[in-house]
Scaffold this motif. Structure first.
Motif, short mmCIF file in Angstrom:
data_model
loop_
_atom_site.label_atom_id
_atom_site.label_comp_id
_atom_site.label_asym_id
_atom_site.label_seq_id
_atom_site.Cartn_x
_atom_site.Cartn_y
_atom_site.Cartn_z
N VAL A 64 14.01 -31.80 38.19
CA VAL A 64 14.22 -31.41 39.58
C VAL A 64 14.84 -32.51 40.42
O VAL A 64 15.18 -32.29 41.59
N LYS A 65 15.00 -33.69 39.85
CA LYS A 65 15.54 -34.83 40.59
C LYS A 65 16.93 -34.50 41.13
O LYS A 65 17.78 -33.97 40.42
N GLY A 66 17.12 -34.77 42.41
CA GLY A 66 18.39 -34.48 43.04
C GLY A 66 18.47 -33.10 43.65
O GLY A 66 19.39 -32.81 44.42
N ARG A 67 17.52 -32.24 43.31
CA ARG A 67 17.50 -30.87 43.86
C ARG A 67 16.30 -30.63 44.75
O ARG A 67 16.39 -29.87 45.72
N PHE A 68 15.16 -31.25 44.43
CA PHE A 68 13.93 -31.06 45.20
C PHE A 68 13.62 -32.31 45.99
O PHE A 68 13.91 -33.44 45.57
N THR A 69 12.99 -32.10 47.16
CA THR A 69 12.55 -33.22 47.99
C THR A 69 11.13 -32.97 48.48
O THR A 69 10.86 -31.92 49.07
N ILE A 70 10.26 -33.93 48.23
CA ILE A 70 8.88 -33.84 48.72
C ILE A 70 8.76 -34.66 49.99
O ILE A 70 9.38 -35.73 50.12
N SER A 71 7.97 -34.16 50.93
CA SER A 71 7.73 -34.88 52.18
C SER A 71 6.33 -34.58 52.68
O SER A 71 5.69 -33.63 52.20
N ARG A 72 5.88 -35.37 53.64
CA ARG A 72 4.54 -35.17 54.16
C ARG A 72 4.48 -35.60 55.61
O ARG A 72 5.28 -36.42 56.07
N ASP A 73 3.50 -35.05 56.31
CA ASP A 73 3.19 -35.45 57.68
C ASP A 73 1.67 -35.58 57.76
O ASP A 73 0.96 -34.58 57.79
N ASN A 74 1.20 -36.82 57.76
CA ASN A 74 -0.25 -37.04 57.75
C ASN A 74 -0.92 -36.57 59.03
O ASN A 74 -2.10 -36.20 59.02
N TYR A 75 -0.20 -36.59 60.13
CA TYR A 75 -0.79 -36.14 61.40
C TYR A 75 -1.00 -34.62 61.39
O TYR A 75 -2.00 -34.10 61.90
N LYS A 76 -0.05 -33.93 60.79
CA LYS A 76 -0.15 -32.48 60.70
C LYS A 76 -0.97 -32.04 59.49
O LYS A 76 -1.26 -30.85 59.34
#
Length: 123
Positions: A64-76
């Motif tokens: 999935v490298k280059g196609r998927f992106t993981i992200s997070r928001d600790n406040y939310k």
């Protein structure tokens, strides 16, 4: 206890995009490594992506490298998986998980799991 609820799955054509969301409750995710795993019918669960507690480090399966992106928001208290250029082989149930960060690609190091969301990619 931490509860994780995934959403955003669905049916999409090959080449399309989906954004999965994972909403956490019961505990803050700020001290946890968060990961996404998937399981296709008849196959074992596999690692997809993970992100460190600060968001400073991300990890991806080669597939999935280059196609998927993981992200997070600790406040939310939220984690996302943006999936682009989807392929039929990405079809699976996708799970969000919270872990201790020791072996981010190993599902055994994750303590909390969501119920999963189905992603189906048609050719």
């Amino acid at each position: 206890q931490m509860q994780l609820v995934e959403s955003g799955g669905g049916l999409v054509q090959a080449g399309g995009s989906l954004r999965l969301s994972c909403a956490a409750s019961g505990r803050r995710i700020s001290s946890w490594t968060m990961g996404w795993f998937r399981q296709a019918p008849g196959k074992e669960r596999e690692f997809v992506a993970a992100i460190s507690w600060s968001g400073g480090s991300t990890y991806y399966a080669d597939s999935v490298k280059g196609r998927f992106t993981i992200s997070r928001d600790n406040y939310k208290n939220m984690v996302w998986l943006q999936m682009n250029s989807l392929k039929p082989e990405d079809t699976a149930v996708y799970y969000c998980a919270a872990g201790n960060g020791l072996g981010v690609r190993d599902g055994g190091t994750y303590d909390y799991w969501g119920q999963g969301t189905q992603v189906t990619v048609s050719s």
